[in-house]
Enzyme design. Structure first.
Site, PDB file in Angstrom:
ATOM      1  N   SER A 135       0.840  -1.199   0.000  1.00 37.44           N
ATOM      2  CA  SER A 135       0.000   0.000   0.000  1.00 37.44           C
ATOM      3  C   SER A 135       0.879   1.254   0.000  1.00 37.44           C
ATOM      4  O   SER A 135       1.755   1.374  -0.859  1.00 37.44           O
ATOM      5  CB  SER A 135      -0.945  -0.055   1.209  1.00 37.44           C
ATOM      6  OG  SER A 135      -1.930   0.931   1.141  1.00 37.44           O
ATOM      7  N   ASP A 172      -8.957  -6.218  -4.613  1.00 39.29           N
ATOM      8  CA  ASP A 172      -8.546  -4.939  -4.022  1.00 39.29           C
ATOM      9  C   ASP A 172      -9.135  -3.812  -4.862  1.00 39.29           C
ATOM     10  O   ASP A 172      -8.715  -3.594  -5.997  1.00 39.29           O
ATOM     11  CB  ASP A 172      -7.018  -4.870  -3.998  1.00 39.29           C
ATOM     12  CG  ASP A 172      -6.487  -3.606  -3.331  1.00 39.29           C
ATOM     13  OD1 ASP A 172      -7.283  -2.692  -3.024  1.00 39.29           O
ATOM     14  OD2 ASP A 172      -5.266  -3.535  -3.117  1.00 39.29           O
ATOM     15  N   HIS A 213      -8.113  -5.076  -0.258  1.00 38.53           N
ATOM     16  CA  HIS A 213      -6.819  -4.446  -0.002  1.00 38.53           C
ATOM     17  C   HIS A 213      -6.114  -5.082   1.197  1.00 38.53           C
ATOM     18  O   HIS A 213      -4.885  -5.208   1.207  1.00 38.53           O
ATOM     19  CB  HIS A 213      -7.043  -2.954   0.245  1.00 38.53           C
ATOM     20  CG  HIS A 213      -5.794  -2.142   0.300  1.00 38.53           C
ATOM     21  ND1 HIS A 213      -4.926  -2.033  -0.765  1.00 38.53           N
ATOM     22  CD2 HIS A 213      -5.254  -1.397   1.298  1.00 38.53           C
ATOM     23  CE1 HIS A 213      -3.911  -1.246  -0.421  1.00 38.53           C
ATOM     24  NE2 HIS A 213      -4.085  -0.852   0.819  1.00 38.53           N
TER      25      HIS A 213
END
Lengths: 399, 399
Positions: free
Chosen positions: B140, B325, B358
């Site tokens: 991320s 995601d 995610h």
């Protein structure tokens, strides 16, 4: 219209008496057979079409769809727009006086459901002398009301038109509603829902709620196209689009490096939408209407089987969904289509390839409007109608 | 570690002196060639692996990935976890004293960027005597730092491992960040960012921010599977799942009909996550870190061309994305892969078919961990490595 008879609610409670605001367009025919009821979604009202004589810019929220010569043609149909119980645009709601206390209802207004709204709407039709609707029509939460009409009053609905809707909210839908509600309820100006007495409005919470809502109404694609990473000051310079100018590296507009001020266009847009909404929408109504969304789930009393739930329908159906709607995706409309087909109902289904996300149901995509026009023309002439759209999959191919 | 030399920032400002909290795992080899830097995402810290001797349940946030015998094997690698400047877990941040005023920095802490963090991290490596990293690794926002390392210090990075990341935020990503920030900033307990002096914490805003975050970390699918429409009281009864019991209609647990109390499990989960977060996370840090996300955009100084931006990289790359995601979709990772291939870089790419959204980058999906294990084994042995995963598309097939 005022209703003196108490309305029993799904919750077990009762509304003692109430007023519903409504508007009509066109003329009811002699056989009272051309009435179309339009149900509204979260923040809309009975004012579905047209403008008020003295108010320029007062177009109804579905003015692209409804009016003389429009897809729902008011030269042919008698269209009824209605504001739901608990809303804040003229029908009885939390801002009105609770007869039991003499003060505003506030957060004590009874929890109302889609089913309660449909029952209240049915009483309005009774009063108007309309036994059977040519069609009941709605988008999003309005579509849920159209579906509920076909279940609660199957003999009174010839056609149910369910646009950009779903048979219930999924966990993510409920989650977004809950965050919005928490923002409102935890705003110190909410005062437990009795803010009217305090002379305050929980605007902070309403702003956050509206910003969250707006994100879920738009598709990723249309957000990128409309706003992208453009800076607020860079409007028209073309220097900050993600795709660049195409003319080789040029110095981009410098960031301002701020955590609290607006930097990107998308931030400015959301703040504006939030501010505007907080000026006119009632916070208690927001709680009520999002909860009505959460609670809607006709399959629930049938062991989770939508097919069994829809067995009691008698109407013909048009379902419309939009490819980029991630709030109520086409899969959710297909669930309804599948359950109706399982019951051998007559169903038309159009899946419109539109970039605008959930908001598409309010916009003027020509393919969408053509589908609606064709369907309502068929209702008017009594002809069999099948919706078609470029992206319509064969019904047989549905999962 | 304290750094006495001022750190110049992207904003033009300077941090006069600062402390960085870090942890190391394993042993730096004699050639100082086996160091792996792990960069954290929004709410994590330098504590990436292992447990503290006196604190049961204190596993590091990436303990599935990093440790003896794990994919990033600390028997082979010298792993460095670092807490970023502006965070709230030991490195200098808004809660610390501003030397210019003698009071807490609060909202006056300088705006820091991904690039600033990388530069600060590089100084830590200098101090540790590490010239070249075997790998820099992050998920991320941590992946953005890994990518930025390969741009700002290309000669110091042999491998950059970028997991569940993106080359920049899109409009929707920025929108969610902005709503979270507005919830914090408009909380009356925020006091313009100087709430420490008021003895308050803007917990309402932090709760809303965390709830929004959680929705975007999870996939629609996993939310439906974990929570669905289950009622809070109905745990284990099976009566309220969307799919029903399958044993025919049975009376569902009645709704409580409440707008402010918890009705659905998903609401309970989100409120719990929000409450927990508001107890430990600093509100000013939340603003800073979400803004660092917003600002990251290496293509920006290259007319929007990611290919031109990545021309200065020299590392080999592993990119990993997860099919569900929707915060940083596989398409965003593919943009990076494409731009690297355009520059004839060595790139491995794995697209993991995982249901968790995610959040998958923090979980123990065996295919994901296998890809990481194989890649880091290849780094350790110096062998050429290519990541494989069941869902890995051929690189040639990339759009």
């Amino acid at each position: 219209m005022h209703f003196a008879a108490p309305l029993p609610l799904q919750s077990g409670g009762t509304v003692r008496d109430y007023t519903l605001a409504y508007e009509t367009y066109g003329t009811l025919d002699a056989r009272r057979s051309n009435a179309v009821l339009v149900c509204h979604a979260l923040n809309a009202s009975h004012h579905v079409a047209g403008v008020y004589a003295d108010q320029p810019g007062s177009e109804g929220w579905w003015d692209t769809m409804i009016g003389p010569g429009k897809p729902v043609d008011t030269d042919r149909f008698f269209v009824i727009g209605i504001n739901n119980l608990g809303s804040c645009f003229g029908s009885t709601g939390p801002m009105d006086t609770n007869p039991a206390t003499g003060r505003a209802w506030g957060a004590d207004f009874p929890v109302v459901t889609v089913e309660d709204w449909v029952d209240a709407q049915a009483r309005l039709l009774d009063a108007l002398g309309i036994e059977t609707l040519a069609a009941v029509l709605g988008g999003s939460l309005g579509g849920m009301q159209a579906l509920s009409w076909s279940l609660r009053h199957p003999a009174r609905v010839r056609h149910a038109v369910v646009v950009a809707s779903a048979p219930n909210l999924n966990a993510e839908n409920i989650a977004f509603n809950e965050v919005a509600r928490r923002a409102i309820v935890t705003d110190p100006d909410f005062h437990g829902g009795h803010f009217y007495a305090h002379g305050t409005v929980p605007k902070r919470g309403l702003r956050i709620a509206r910003m969250i809502g707006h994100i879920t109404y738009l598709s990723d694609d249309v957000m990128n196209e409309k706003f992208g990473r453009e800076l607020r000051r860079a409007v028209g310079t073309g220097a900050d689009g993600a795709a660049g100018s195409g003319a080789g590296p040029s110095a981009p507009t410098p960031y301002r490096y701020t955590t609290q001020d607006v930097e990107f266009q998308i931030e400015s847009y959301l703040r504006y939408q939030g501010d505007k909404f907080s000026e006119y929408f009632d916070a208690n109504t927001y709680l009520l209407i999002t909860r009505a969304l959460d609670y809607f789930d006709p399959a629930r009393e049938h062991g989770g089987s939508l097919t069994r739930a829809l067995a009691r329908t008698a109407a013909k159906f048009l379902l419309v969904s939009f490819t980029t709607d991630w709030r109520f995706s086409p899969l959710r409309s297909r669930e309804i289509v599948r359950a109706l087909l399982d019951n051998q109902r007559t169903v038309s289904y159009a899946e419109i390839d539109a970039p605008h996300g959930h908001d598409a149901f309010l916009l003027d995509d020509p393919r969408y409007l053509d589908v609606m026009r064709a369907y309502f023309a068929g209702i008017a002439t009594g002809a069999a109608v099948t919706a078609t759209a470029p992206a319509t999959p064969a019904l047989e191919a549905l999962p």
